[in-house]
Design a protein around this motif. Structure first.
Motif, PDB file in Angstrom:
ATOM      1  N   ARG A 143      10.278  17.121 -24.231  1.00 40.11           N
ATOM      2  CA  ARG A 143      10.764  18.296 -24.967  1.00 40.11           C
ATOM      3  C   ARG A 143      10.831  18.042 -26.471  1.00 40.11           C
ATOM      4  NH1 ARG A 143      16.164  17.361 -26.283  1.00 40.11           N
ATOM      5  NH2 ARG A 143      17.495  16.285 -24.768  1.00 40.11           N
ATOM      6  N   VAL A 144      11.217  16.836 -26.863  1.00 41.67           N
ATOM      7  CA  VAL A 144      11.335  16.545 -28.292  1.00 41.67           C
ATOM      8  C   VAL A 144       9.967  16.531 -28.961  1.00 41.67           C
ATOM      9  CG1 VAL A 144      11.916  14.724 -29.952  1.00 41.67           C
ATOM     10  CG2 VAL A 144      13.560  15.373 -28.180  1.00 41.67           C
ATOM     11  N   MET A 145       8.972  15.931 -28.336  1.00 35.23           N
ATOM     12  CA  MET A 145       7.650  15.891 -28.968  1.00 35.23           C
ATOM     13  C   MET A 145       7.041  17.289 -29.047  1.00 35.23           C
ATOM     14  SD  MET A 145       7.363  12.933 -30.103  1.00 35.23           S
ATOM     15  CE  MET A 145       5.783  13.343 -30.859  1.00 35.23           C
ATOM     16  N   THR A 146       7.320  18.142 -28.071  1.00 38.80           N
ATOM     17  CA  THR A 146       6.878  19.538 -28.169  1.00 38.80           C
ATOM     18  C   THR A 146       7.519  20.212 -29.373  1.00 38.80           C
ATOM     19  OG1 THR A 146       6.522  19.714 -25.784  1.00 38.80           O
ATOM     20  CG2 THR A 146       6.840  21.767 -26.997  1.00 38.80           C
ATOM     21  N   ALA A 147       8.815  19.993 -29.563  1.00 37.46           N
ATOM     22  CA  ALA A 147       9.519  20.595 -30.697  1.00 37.46           C
ATOM     23  C   ALA A 147       9.026  20.033 -32.021  1.00 37.46           C
ATOM     24  CB  ALA A 147      11.018  20.363 -30.555  1.00 37.46           C
ATOM     25  N   VAL A 148       8.773  18.743 -32.071  1.00 37.28           N
ATOM     26  CA  VAL A 148       8.292  18.115 -33.312  1.00 37.28           C
ATOM     27  C   VAL A 148       6.939  18.688 -33.711  1.00 37.28           C
ATOM     28  CG1 VAL A 148       7.384  15.946 -34.242  1.00 37.28           C
ATOM     29  CG2 VAL A 148       9.616  15.983 -33.113  1.00 37.28           C
ATOM     30  N   ARG A 149       6.056  18.859 -32.752  1.00 33.01           N
ATOM     31  CA  ARG A 149       4.734  19.427 -33.069  1.00 33.01           C
ATOM     32  C   ARG A 149       4.866  20.881 -33.507  1.00 33.01           C
ATOM     33  NH1 ARG A 149       3.507  16.337 -28.096  1.00 33.01           N
ATOM     34  NH2 ARG A 149       2.544  14.377 -28.774  1.00 33.01           N
ATOM     35  N   HIS A 150       5.808  21.598 -32.935  1.00 34.86           N
ATOM     36  CA  HIS A 150       6.047  22.976 -33.362  1.00 34.86           C
ATOM     37  C   HIS A 150       6.531  23.010 -34.811  1.00 34.86           C
ATOM     38  CE1 HIS A 150       7.225  27.190 -33.136  1.00 34.86           C
ATOM     39  NE2 HIS A 150       8.395  26.843 -33.638  1.00 34.86           N
ATOM     40  N   MET A 151       7.468  22.135 -35.163  1.00 36.68           N
ATOM     41  CA  MET A 151       7.933  22.074 -36.547  1.00 36.68           C
ATOM     42  C   MET A 151       6.797  21.703 -37.494  1.00 36.68           C
ATOM     43  SD  MET A 151      11.755  20.379 -36.427  1.00 36.68           S
ATOM     44  CE  MET A 151      11.397  19.102 -35.204  1.00 36.68           C
ATOM     45  N   ALA A 152       5.923  20.817 -37.047  1.00 43.05           N
ATOM     46  CA  ALA A 152       4.814  20.368 -37.890  1.00 43.05           C
ATOM     47  C   ALA A 152       3.821  21.486 -38.172  1.00 43.05           C
ATOM     48  CB  ALA A 152       4.104  19.189 -37.242  1.00 43.05           C
TER      49      ALA A 152
END
Length: 218
Positions: A143-152
């Motif tokens: 879930r965190v890596m999905t969110a990080v890529r979304h922020m990016a």
């Protein structure tokens, strides 16, 4: 969820945006969590944490990142508290700390004494052991890596206030470290990491980012 007033718009090209940092920082220091399993249990900032939050927000006003994000946990929101009536802070559920389920808020001593088998199993398999009613660090990583890529994919440079567990799984991902070794990464309060590159190929720009590093990264 979004709190605050509208953020500044950006007209950066995708190429220029990819060269700008996405910075993750652990929230400011708290009180009341010593010796306890803290995941979703709310904690107030300590006096030192309030000083750290004020110092961070001073830097944010000076550097004006294109986007500000935070975990929905009160300790993350309070870290940006001085800014909440000045600019937009996007709250991202997936950047919350690991859900410790039935252990959340309990002391580690009581867990070790009352559930020694589960306590030891978690120590042997930190990545995949699921606390009853909670989640695994493998779940957190997804879930965190999905969110990080979304922020990016959004405006950059960007800053997100999150948690030690989230920072550890990102550090494992970016350095290709086994998730079983996530506790080898340590992040003090208001320390974190910076990433650059396109959202599909983020890389570690700087490890152990501190408050003093932010002006050069933003």
């Amino acid at each position: 969820m979004t709190v605050g007033v509208p953020a500044f718009e950006t007209t950066d090209t995708p190429e220029k945006n990819a060269s700008r940092a996405v910075i993750l920082l652990r929230h400011a220091a708290t009180t009341g969590g010593e010796g306890r399993a803290i995941g979703r249990t709310p904690l107030p900032l300590s006096p030192e944490g309030l000083r750290q939050a004020a110092a961070l927000c001073k830097v944010m006003r000076q550097c004006r990142p294109a986007a500000l994000y935070a975990s929905p946990a009160s300790r993350a929101r309070d870290t940006l508290g001085p800014l909440l009536d000045e600019c937009t802070v996007h709250l991202i559920d997936d950047m919350d700390e690991i859900d410790m389920g039935q252990w959340d808020g309990r002391t580690f001593d009581s867990i070790r004494q009352r559930e020694p088998e589960q306590y030891n199993r978690r120590g042997r398999d930190m990545a995949h052991f699921k606390i009853p009613g909670g989640e695994t660090f493998a779940d957190v990583q997804r879930r965190v890596m999905t969110a990080v890529r979304h922020m990016a994919q959004g405006p950059r440079p960007a800053v997100c206030i999150t948690h030690a567990g989230c920072l550890r799984v990102v550090a494992c991902t970016l350095t290709r470290t086994r998730l079983e070794d996530l506790m080898s990464f340590r992040f003090s309060h208001l320390h974190g990491l910076a990433m650059t590159g396109p959202s599909s190929a983020l890389h570690l720009e700087k490890a152990d980012v501190t408050l003093e590093d932010l002006p050069s990264l933003l």
